[in-house]
Design an enzyme around this catalytic site. Structure first.
Site, mmCIF file in Angstrom:
data_model
loop_
_atom_site.group_PDB
_atom_site.id
_atom_site.type_symbol
_atom_site.label_atom_id
_atom_site.label_comp_id
_atom_site.label_asym_id
_atom_site.label_seq_id
_atom_site.Cartn_x
_atom_site.Cartn_y
_atom_site.Cartn_z
ATOM 1 N N ASP A 42 -11.822 -9.517 4.784
ATOM 2 C CA ASP A 42 -13.111 -9.602 4.087
ATOM 3 C C ASP A 42 -13.633 -11.045 4.111
ATOM 4 O OD1 ASP A 42 -13.145 -6.894 3.443
ATOM 5 O OD2 ASP A 42 -13.687 -7.238 1.344
ATOM 6 N N ASP A 98 -2.031 -18.462 1.158
ATOM 7 C CA ASP A 98 -3.011 -19.232 0.367
ATOM 8 C C ASP A 98 -3.627 -20.334 1.215
ATOM 9 O OD1 ASP A 98 -0.474 -20.382 0.400
ATOM 10 O OD2 ASP A 98 -0.514 -21.082 -1.680
ATOM 11 N N LYS A 126 3.968 -15.183 2.887
ATOM 12 C CA LYS A 126 4.192 -15.958 1.653
ATOM 13 C C LYS A 126 5.701 -16.176 1.558
ATOM 14 C CE LYS A 126 2.727 -17.829 -2.226
ATOM 15 N NZ LYS A 126 1.922 -19.081 -2.232
ATOM 16 N N TYR A 156 0.814 -1.210 0.000
ATOM 17 C CA TYR A 156 0.000 0.000 0.000
ATOM 18 C C TYR A 156 0.850 1.264 0.000
ATOM 19 C CZ TYR A 156 -4.532 -2.236 0.918
ATOM 20 O OH TYR A 156 -5.691 -2.951 0.823
HETATM 21 C C1 IPM Z 1 -10.220 -1.631 4.090
HETATM 22 C C2 IPM Z 1 -10.532 -1.075 2.738
HETATM 23 C C3 IPM Z 1 -9.416 -0.115 2.336
HETATM 24 C C4 IPM Z 1 -8.117 -0.899 2.334
HETATM 25 C C5 IPM Z 1 -9.641 0.587 0.988
HETATM 26 C C6 IPM Z 1 -10.940 1.373 0.978
HETATM 27 C C7 IPM Z 1 -8.492 1.481 0.605
HETATM 28 O O1 IPM Z 1 -10.687 -2.109 1.821
HETATM 29 O O2 IPM Z 1 -10.116 -0.844 5.060
HETATM 30 O O3 IPM Z 1 -10.084 -2.857 4.205
HETATM 31 O O4 IPM Z 1 -7.808 -1.563 1.342
HETATM 32 O O5 IPM Z 1 -7.403 -0.852 3.326
HETATM 33 MG MG MG Z 2 -10.652 -4.058 2.655
#
Ligand code: IPM
Ligand code: MG
Length: 369
Positions: free
Chosen positions: A255, A227, A195, A146
Site C-alpha cells: 500500500d 521498519d 524483523k 494471515y
Molecule cells: C490486499 C488486501 C487483502 C489482504 C484484504 C482485503 C484481506 O488488503 O490484497 O492487500 O490483506 O491481503
Molecule cells: Mg492490502
C-alpha cells in the site's frame, strides 16, 4: 488462442473496474486473434447476499477449471456494512483468503512503477523521485499471520486475542525462488524484508532466503528490517528492485509503494502458484465510498490483465501492447480523478471509469503497426 478466464467482479468498485479490464482483453483478442471467454462467479459480500457464504464451492470449482482468474475486489465499509456483523469466517475477506489458500497462490507480485506523467500525483518531493522508480514487491500470500492459528478467549476475567505468525522452510523457500527468478530478469537485486531483530519467523526467513541466494550468484541479496524498509521507501524508492517479504509486511509495504506511485488505483497484482495458473487483481480494495459512481480508476485492473497475458498465457507481446496503451493514455493527458495532480491540471482531461477503459482499448495496437 482461447483464453479461459473465470471472472470475480466482487463488491464495491470491483464490477466497474473488471468490466473495463474485460473490454481491454476483448480488444486484445480482436487485434491479436485470441478468444477470451469469461465465466462470472460470486465471491465476497455479493456471495454472502446471494448464497449466504463468501466463497461458494462453485467459485472455487470455476476458478480451478479456468486458465486464470480476473478479480475486482471484495468487501465493504467495515463500520457500516452488515457483512461485518457476521462471524469473521463468514465475512467477505474470508472469501479472498480462502480462494488464495484453495488455489495455493503463494506468490503475490505487486509492481510499483512511477510513470513520468504521474510524477505530479506522487506525494514525495520532486527531487526524491526525479529519476523515477521501478520495483516489484513479492509478497508471500498463503502463510504467516494471515493463516496461523488464532483465537479470542476469556482469561482471568478479560478477553485475550492471539494471532500466530508461522512459516516453514519450504514456504519461505518457494517464494524466495520466485523472487530470485524475477530479479534475474530485472536489475538483479533482491531486498528481503523481515524483523529478524525480534521475530523467530524472521530469523528463519533470513536463513532460508540466504540459502536460496547461494543458487543465484548473479543476483545481489540485501536484508532489511521492515521498519527501515518503510522509511527507505519514502526516502529513496529508486534503490529497490525486487522486495521479497512475508504476508503481513507485504500487505502494508505494498500500500505504501502504491501511494508513492501516485495512487492505489495504479497498482496491479498477480497471485501465482507453482503452475501457469494465476489470480489477477488490483492491489487496492473495493472503495465502497466511490462505488457505483463510475469514477474509479480501472488502470490497476487493466494492468493486472496484462500480467495475466504474460504469466498465465505467455503472451508477452499482447501484455506489452496493454502496458503501452496505458502509457499512451497517460501521455495523452487522460486521467481519472485519483491521478489528477492537486494543482497544475491544465491540459489534462478528467474521465470516468468507462471512458478510461475505452481510451486504453482504443490504443491497443497490433504487431505490424
Ligand atoms: C490486499 C488486501 C487483502 C489482504 C484484504 C482485503 C484481506 O488488503 O490484497 O492487500 O490483506 O491481503
Ligand atoms: Mg492490502
Amino acid at each position: 488462442m482461447r483464453l479461459n478466464i473465470t471472472s470475480i467482479p466482487g463488491d464495491g468498485i470491483g464490477p466497474e473496474v473488471v468490466t473495463e479490464a474485460k473490454k481491454v482483453l476483448q480488444r486484445v483478442g480482436e487485434v491479436y486473434d485470441h478468444e477470451p471467454v469469461f465465466t462470472d462467479v460470486l465471491m465476497g459480500g455479493c456471495a454472502i447476499d446471494a448464497v449466504g457464504e463468501p466463497l461458494p464451492q462453485e467459485t472455487i470449482d470455476a476458478a480451478k477449471a479456468a486458465d486464470a482468474v480476473l478479480m475486482g475486489s471484495i468487501g465493504g465499509n467495515t463500520t457500516t456494512s452488515p457483512w461485518y456483523k457476521l462471524p469473521p469466517e463468514k465475512r467477505p475477506e474470508a472469501g479472498l483468503l480462502g480462494i488464495r489458500k484453495a488455489l495455493g497462490l503463494f506468490a503475490n507480485l505487486r509492481p510499483a512503477y512511477l510513470y513520468p506523467e504521474l510524477a505530479s500525483a506522487c506525494p514525495l518531493r520532486p527531487d526524491i523521485v526525479a529519476g523515477g522508480f521501478d520495483m516489484v514487491i513479492v509478497r508471500e500470500l498463503t502463510g504467516g499471520l494471515y493463516f496461523g492459528p488464532r483465537s479470542t478467549e476469556e482469561r482471568d476475567g478479560q478477553q485475550v486475542a492471539t494471532d500466530t505468525l508461522v512459516y516453514s522452510e519450504s514456504e519461505i523457500r518457494r517464494v524466495a525462488i520466485r523472487a530470485f527468478d524475477i530479479a534475474r530478469k530485472r536489475r538483479k537485486l533482491v531486498t528481503s524484508v523481515d524483523k529478524a531483530n525480534v521475530l523467530d519467523s524472521s530469523r528463519l526467513w533470513r536463513k532460508v532466503v540466504t540459502q536460496v541466494a547461494e543458487e543465484y550468484p548473479d543476483v545481489t541479496l540485501k536484508h532489511q528490517l521492515v521498519d527501515s524498509c518503510a522509511m527507505e521507501l519514502v526516502r529513496d524508492p529508486a534503490q529497490f528492485d525486487v522486495v521479497l517479504t512475508e504476508n503481513m509486511f507485504g500487505d502494508i509495504l505494498s500500500d505504501e509503494a502504491s501511494m508513492i506511485a501516485g495512487s492505489l488505483g495504479m497498482l496491479s497484482s498477480a497471485s501465482l502458484n507453482e503452475t501457469k495458473f494465476g489470480l489477477y487483481e488490483p492491489s487496492g480494495g473495493s472503495a465502497p465510498d466511490i462505488a457505483g459512481q463510475g469514477i474509479a480508476n480501472p488502470i490497476a485492473t487493466i494492468l493486472s490483465a496484462a500480467m495475466m497475458l504474460r504469466y498465465s498465457f505467455d503472451l508477452d507481446q499482447e501484455a506489452e501492447a496493454v502496458e503501452q496503451a496505458v502509457k499512451q493514455v497517460l501521455a495523452d493527458g487522460i486521467r481519472t480523478g485519483d491521478i489528477l495532480p492537486a494543482s497544475g491540471a491544465e491540459g489534462l482531461r478528467r474521465v470516468g471509469t468507462a471512458e478510461m477503459g475505452d481510451a486504453i482499448a482504443a490504443r491497443i495496437v497490433g504487431r505490424e503497426s
